[in-house]
Design a protein around this motif. Structure first.
Motif, PDB file in Angstrom:
ATOM      1  N   PHE A  90      34.979  39.495  50.105  1.00 40.95           N
ATOM      2  CA  PHE A  90      36.301  39.003  49.746  1.00 40.95           C
ATOM      3  C   PHE A  90      36.824  38.130  50.882  1.00 40.95           C
ATOM      4  CE2 PHE A  90      35.696  42.811  47.268  1.00 40.95           C
ATOM      5  CZ  PHE A  90      36.220  42.481  46.029  1.00 40.95           C
ATOM      6  N   CYS A  91      37.361  36.975  50.528  1.00 44.85           N
ATOM      7  CA  CYS A  91      37.867  36.032  51.511  1.00 44.85           C
ATOM      8  C   CYS A  91      39.343  36.236  51.814  1.00 44.85           C
ATOM      9  CB  CYS A  91      37.628  34.596  51.037  1.00 44.85           C
ATOM     10  SG  CYS A  91      35.878  34.197  50.817  1.00 44.85           S
ATOM     11  N   VAL A  92      39.954  37.258  51.273  1.00 41.59           N
ATOM     12  CA  VAL A  92      41.366  37.559  51.522  1.00 41.59           C
ATOM     13  C   VAL A  92      41.481  39.024  51.910  1.00 41.59           C
ATOM     14  CG1 VAL A  92      42.223  35.769  49.981  1.00 41.59           C
ATOM     15  CG2 VAL A  92      41.737  38.052  49.093  1.00 41.59           C
ATOM     16  N   ASP A  93      42.652  39.392  52.352  1.00 42.79           N
ATOM     17  CA  ASP A  93      42.896  40.781  52.719  1.00 42.79           C
ATOM     18  C   ASP A  93      43.015  41.628  51.452  1.00 42.79           C
ATOM     19  OD1 ASP A  93      42.902  40.070  55.347  1.00 42.79           O
ATOM     20  OD2 ASP A  93      45.067  39.784  55.440  1.00 42.79           O
ATOM     21  N   VAL A  94      42.180  42.632  51.349  1.00 41.34           N
ATOM     22  CA  VAL A  94      42.198  43.524  50.201  1.00 41.34           C
ATOM     23  C   VAL A  94      42.261  44.970  50.685  1.00 41.34           C
ATOM     24  CG1 VAL A  94      40.939  41.934  48.699  1.00 41.34           C
ATOM     25  CG2 VAL A  94      39.686  43.580  50.085  1.00 41.34           C
ATOM     26  N   VAL A  95      42.696  45.823  49.806  1.00 41.28           N
ATOM     27  CA  VAL A  95      42.774  47.251  50.107  1.00 41.28           C
ATOM     28  C   VAL A  95      41.495  47.922  49.616  1.00 41.28           C
ATOM     29  CG1 VAL A  95      44.109  49.363  49.756  1.00 41.28           C
ATOM     30  CG2 VAL A  95      45.274  47.146  49.836  1.00 41.28           C
ATOM     31  N   PRO A  96      40.865  48.764  50.433  1.00 42.52           N
ATOM     32  CA  PRO A  96      39.632  49.424  49.991  1.00 42.52           C
ATOM     33  C   PRO A  96      39.801  50.195  48.687  1.00 42.52           C
ATOM     34  CG  PRO A  96      39.940  49.713  52.348  1.00 42.52           C
ATOM     35  CD  PRO A  96      41.168  49.062  51.839  1.00 42.52           C
ATOM     36  N   LYS A  97      41.010  50.699  48.444  1.00 43.87           N
ATOM     37  CA  LYS A  97      41.247  51.437  47.205  1.00 43.87           C
ATOM     38  C   LYS A  97      41.055  50.536  45.991  1.00 43.87           C
ATOM     39  CE  LYS A  97      44.874  54.035  44.785  1.00 43.87           C
ATOM     40  NZ  LYS A  97      46.277  54.516  44.854  1.00 43.87           N
ATOM     41  N   ASP A  98      41.539  49.287  46.071  1.00 48.18           N
ATOM     42  CA  ASP A  98      41.383  48.354  44.956  1.00 48.18           C
ATOM     43  C   ASP A  98      39.923  47.966  44.754  1.00 48.18           C
ATOM     44  OD1 ASP A  98      44.124  48.478  44.700  1.00 48.18           O
ATOM     45  OD2 ASP A  98      44.484  46.637  45.841  1.00 48.18           O
ATOM     46  N   VAL A  99      39.194  47.810  45.863  1.00 46.99           N
ATOM     47  CA  VAL A  99      37.771  47.461  45.755  1.00 46.99           C
ATOM     48  C   VAL A  99      37.005  48.593  45.085  1.00 46.99           C
ATOM     49  CG1 VAL A  99      35.704  46.848  47.047  1.00 46.99           C
ATOM     50  CG2 VAL A  99      37.934  45.982  47.779  1.00 46.99           C
ATOM     51  N   ASN A 100      37.286  49.817  45.489  1.00 49.27           N
ATOM     52  CA  ASN A 100      36.620  50.963  44.867  1.00 49.27           C
ATOM     53  C   ASN A 100      36.945  51.056  43.381  1.00 49.27           C
ATOM     54  OD1 ASN A 100      35.557  51.656  47.361  1.00 49.27           O
ATOM     55  ND2 ASN A 100      37.248  53.035  47.857  1.00 49.27           N
ATOM     56  N   ALA A 101      38.178  50.719  43.029  1.00 42.86           N
ATOM     57  CA  ALA A 101      38.551  50.734  41.612  1.00 42.86           C
ATOM     58  C   ALA A 101      37.785  49.671  40.828  1.00 42.86           C
ATOM     59  CB  ALA A 101      40.054  50.520  41.462  1.00 42.86           C
ATOM     60  N   GLY A 102      37.595  48.496  41.424  1.00 38.82           N
ATOM     61  CA  GLY A 102      36.834  47.454  40.756  1.00 38.82           C
ATOM     62  C   GLY A 102      35.377  47.819  40.576  1.00 38.82           C
ATOM     63  N   VAL A 103      34.779  48.414  41.591  1.00 39.27           N
ATOM     64  CA  VAL A 103      33.383  48.845  41.482  1.00 39.27           C
ATOM     65  C   VAL A 103      33.241  49.959  40.447  1.00 39.27           C
ATOM     66  CG1 VAL A 103      31.462  49.876  42.743  1.00 39.27           C
ATOM     67  CG2 VAL A 103      32.875  48.145  43.851  1.00 39.27           C
ATOM     68  N   ALA A 104      34.226  50.874  40.421  1.00 37.42           N
ATOM     69  CA  ALA A 104      34.176  51.954  39.430  1.00 37.42           C
ATOM     70  C   ALA A 104      34.284  51.394  38.009  1.00 37.42           C
ATOM     71  CB  ALA A 104      35.293  52.953  39.697  1.00 37.42           C
ATOM     72  N   THR A 105      35.063  50.334  37.849  1.00 35.04           N
ATOM     73  CA  THR A 105      35.181  49.714  36.521  1.00 35.04           C
ATOM     74  C   THR A 105      33.847  49.133  36.070  1.00 35.04           C
ATOM     75  OG1 THR A 105      37.498  49.177  36.973  1.00 35.04           O
ATOM     76  CG2 THR A 105      36.423  47.986  35.180  1.00 35.04           C
ATOM     77  N   ILE A 106      33.140  48.487  36.995  1.00 33.57           N
ATOM     78  CA  ILE A 106      31.822  47.924  36.662  1.00 33.57           C
ATOM     79  C   ILE A 106      30.849  49.028  36.284  1.00 33.57           C
ATOM     80  CG2 ILE A 106      29.866  46.635  37.586  1.00 33.57           C
ATOM     81  CD1 ILE A 106      31.813  45.079  39.299  1.00 33.57           C
ATOM     82  N   GLN A 107      30.882  50.133  37.036  1.00 31.35           N
ATOM     83  CA  GLN A 107      29.978  51.240  36.728  1.00 31.35           C
ATOM     84  C   GLN A 107      30.315  51.899  35.398  1.00 31.35           C
ATOM     85  OE1 GLN A 107      30.371  53.721  40.176  1.00 31.35           O
ATOM     86  NE2 GLN A 107      28.990  52.485  41.422  1.00 31.35           N
TER      87      GLN A 107
END
Length: 343
Positions: free
Chosen positions: A52-69
């Motif tokens: 990610f090229c911007v500041d993101v929260v790890p919680k949001d990233v984990n939510a996105g990965v969980a959605t893909i799974q």
């Protein structure tokens, strides 16, 4: 290997459209975001890396990965490590058995106090600017600098300086000739070549500054040990992590990797401050088995090397050297410990 980029939107929409991190994560794996004409939903993927090229929260990233799974629009392959027939189940059983064996042989190691805690326990002061312990018990040798500059004699450095000056003169003559004699038939090409030559000349001149006044330093390792690794106290030396990479056990024999790991672990440094990590890109079961045996042998080899100051500290080179390893060993326990290593 596939590359993708998301979100891909127009400039007009970029100012008013809001995209969440899970949505960006999902859009990365869309066919429209791929840099190649392919559909990532077809077939299985070995791995996926997101940056990610911007500041993101790890919680949001984990939510996105969980959605893909959860959606399972993109499938990831089950790894088949090592040779044919050795899949995840074989690896899991082997790693679990190895961990159980390590837990049985594990010896609790006391956690060393930090500099601040150790000082507070002894009622001493600390330099707040450098976090260096001010210990009045240090002797004069330990208070001395850990290194000193060693000057280079003029008879050694002046000939090299003369060579630098001669090369600089030749370079100036060459550039003067190139600039004053343009090639009119291919002027753009000539101009480009002259610019490149001037750029390389400047780079060479900048590289000569450290060579014009070289600095050599002499290190006093005994003062380092007296100051930060005193007997009977927790070592204050910094922890060292060493990474060893390997890939193919056929091209890089596990014996070579094992000797490298053992020589690193037996280095003349506090044993609790040295950590060695092996990265096996080939994920071969043979390499894993060899390193499992290496960890068992290290329990005998590392104390043996540190106790008798063994050199070289790679077992293969030590045991196969032509000189007699038992010569000039006056300690009565040396032969016993030497045989305990298996030789």
């Amino acid at each position: 290997m596939l590359s993708s980029y998301a979100p891909v939107i127009s400039v007009e929409k970029a100012y008013h459209q809001q995209l969440s991190v899970p949505k960006i994560t999902s859009s990365v794996l869309e066919p429209a975001s791929m840099m190649a004409k392919c559909n990532p939903r077809h077939g299985n993927h070995m791995a996926c890396g997101l940056m990610f090229c911007v500041d993101v929260v790890p919680k949001d990233v984990n939510a996105g990965v969980a959605t893909i799974q959860t959606q399972r629009t993109v499938r990831f392959a089950d790894w088949e490590f090592g040779s044919t027939g050795l899949g995840n189940l074989a690896w899991k059983e082997r790693v679990d058995s190895w961990r159980m064996k390590q837990d049985k042989n594990a010896v609790p190691v006391p956690v060393p106090l930090t500099t601040s805690h150790a000082a507070s326990e002894r009622g001493q002061d600390i330099d707040a600017a450098t976090d260096v312990l001010i210990d009045d018990s240090l002797n004069d040798e330990a208070r001395q600098p850990l290194s000193r500059k060693v000057s280079i004699s003029s008879s050694r450095i002046n000939p090299y300086r003369m060579v630098i000056v001669l090369r600089l003169v030749v370079l100036c003559i060459f550039l003067h000739y190139r600039i004053t004699n343009p090639v009119t038939n291919a002027y753009p090409l000539w101009l480009l070549s002259v610019i490149c030559e001037i750029w390389f000349a400047i780079s060479w001149i900048l590289d000569q500054f450290p060579n014009w006044l070289p600095v050599n330093r002499e290190i006093y390792l005994n003062r380092l040990a007296l100051r930060y690794n005193r007997e009977g106290e927790p070592s204050q030396l910094a922890a060292v992590d060493i990474f060893v990479s390997t890939m193919d056990p056929l091209k890089e024999p596990p014996l070579v990797t094992a000797n490298t790991v053992l020589s690193i672990l037996a280095v003349d440094y506090p044993v609790d401050k040295v950590s060695c990590y092996v990265s096996d890109d080939g994920v071969a079961m043979l390499t894993f088995e060899a390193l499992a045996e290496t960890s068992e042998f290290a329990r005998k080899w590392v104390p043996f090397c540190k106790k008798y100051n063994i050199e070289p500290r790679a077992p293969e080179w030590y045991f196969f050297q032509k000189s007699d390893c038992l010569k000039d060993k006056i300690q009565p326990t040396f032969v016993k410990d030497h045989r305990a290593t298996g030789h």
